[in-house]
Write an enzyme that holds these catalytic residues in place. Structure first.
Site, PDB file in Angstrom:
ATOM      1  N   PRO A 113     -49.357   2.160  38.695  1.00  0.00           N
ATOM      2  CG  PRO A 113     -49.317   3.518  40.534  1.00  0.00           C
ATOM      3  CD  PRO A 113     -48.478   2.967  39.476  1.00  0.00           C
ATOM      4  CD  GLU A 114     -53.735  -1.135  35.025  1.00  0.00           C
ATOM      5  OE1 GLU A 114     -54.906  -1.199  34.632  1.00  0.00           O
ATOM      6  OE2 GLU A 114     -52.923  -2.057  34.883  1.00  0.00           O
ATOM      7  NE  ARG A 134     -60.215   4.361  18.953  1.00  0.00           N
ATOM      8  CZ  ARG A 134     -59.228   4.806  19.716  1.00  0.00           C
ATOM      9  NH1 ARG A 134     -58.029   4.314  19.593  1.00  0.00           N
ATOM     10  NH2 ARG A 134     -59.450   5.757  20.583  1.00  0.00           N
ATOM     11  NE  ARG A 146     -38.785   1.421  34.685  1.00  0.00           N
ATOM     12  CZ  ARG A 146     -39.636   0.764  33.912  1.00  0.00           C
ATOM     13  NH1 ARG A 146     -40.671   0.157  34.447  1.00  0.00           N
ATOM     14  NH2 ARG A 146     -39.456   0.723  32.625  1.00  0.00           N
TER      15      ARG A 146
END
Length: 273
Positions: A2-3, A154, A113
DNA sequence: AGGTCGACCTGGCAGC
DNA sequence: TGCTGCCAGGTCGACC
């Protein structure tokens, strides 16, 4: 996992179901999901405590306890926090921890997991993960001028930067692709090469995508479930993620898949520049 | 400091 | 059917 939209949905569901309830008992079926302390101390720290408030930072759920401490859940890829009026006769294999609540209902932590983490903290300042986290996308501090400054340093691809939680919290692989599609920006563009008009558009689309996804209770690919064990419905509105080879809705060109920083990226070469 | 990579785990699925 | 290899929504620590 989930984000942000999925975690926010779970937070709201838990708020509706477990707020103000006391944790009567905690049953740990797999201690590997407990981090930073022993299973015994974890159980002792939670038993008898009342859940006063549930908040979120990035992709982490924060349960505020009545003794001033915090119970933090990171669902990672496959974790689920599911409210259950009753338990099945035989527990599900993926149910790793069960919390028994004062109204006779249950909260199950499921994880296929074992990537997820359940932790107890005295103070939020002790959470190392929060200290390095960038701003929340809905924070006023996350705006075009902040993004412009942050991207200057960046040289990475913009897709990789969007997913970097030290830049902004809560955006993962699905929404990074979706945001760039709606923004018409190629995921391969160097972050520091974005024009201010593109940054503004990306910022607007970030908020739009996340808001819509929350409205639809998130996206369910494989494992995500909300606080009631249901799937989210934002999948229907996903334009590129996991749609390799399908026709772009806008121009009918095939959606492409590439790998960036070891993660899959999906985009339309014709619509994103 | 920015950037890259592998590790952490299990299960589902495609391909043979 | 059954095996193998690959893939998955996140985060962290080691390294350049």
């Amino acid at each position: 996992m989930p984000e942000l939209p999925e975690v926010e949905t779970v937070r709201r569901d838990l708020n509706a179901h477990v707020l103000g309830l006391r944790i009567q008992a905690v049953r740990v079926r797999d201690a590997r999901v407990i981090r930073g302390t022993t299973s015994k101390k974890f159980v002792e720290g939670l038993t008898g405590r009342t859940i006063k408030e549930i908040s979120r930072r990035g992709k982490a759920i924060i349960c505020h306890l009545d003794n001033g401490r915090y119970f933090i859940v990171q669902l990672m890829m496959t974790g689920q926090m599911v409210y259950a009026p009753q338990l099945p006769k035989t527990p599900l294999k993926e149910t790793k921890v069960t919390f028994e609540l004062s109204n006779g209902t249950y909260l199950n932590y499921n994880d296929q997991r074992l990537f997820g983490r359940l932790t107890l903290f005295e103070k939020l300042e002790d959470v190392k993960h929060f200290a390095i986290l960038g701003p929340e996308p809905f924070d006023l501090s996350f705006n075009a001028s902040f993004i412009k400054e942050a991207l200057k340093r960046r040289n990475m691809a913009i897709k990789t930067v969007l997913m970097d939680h030290t830049f902004v919290a809560g955006i993962g692989n699905i929404y990074a692709s979706e945001i760039l599609f709606r923004s018409g920006i190629s995921p391969k563009r160097a972050a520091r090469g974005l024009k201010i008009s593109e940054i503004k558009r990306m910022h607007t689309m970030t908020l739009e995508v996340l808001e819509e996804a929350i409205l639809h209770r998130g996206s369910s690919m494989r494992n995500y479930r909300d606080g009631q064990g249901e799937k989210g419905t934002f999948n229907k509105l996903i334009k590129v993620y996991a749609r390799e080879g399908e026709k772009c809705e806008r121009c009918a060109a095939p959606i492409l898949k590439i790998v960036q920083g070891g993660r899959s990226t999906f985009y339309c070469k014709h619509c994103q520049h």
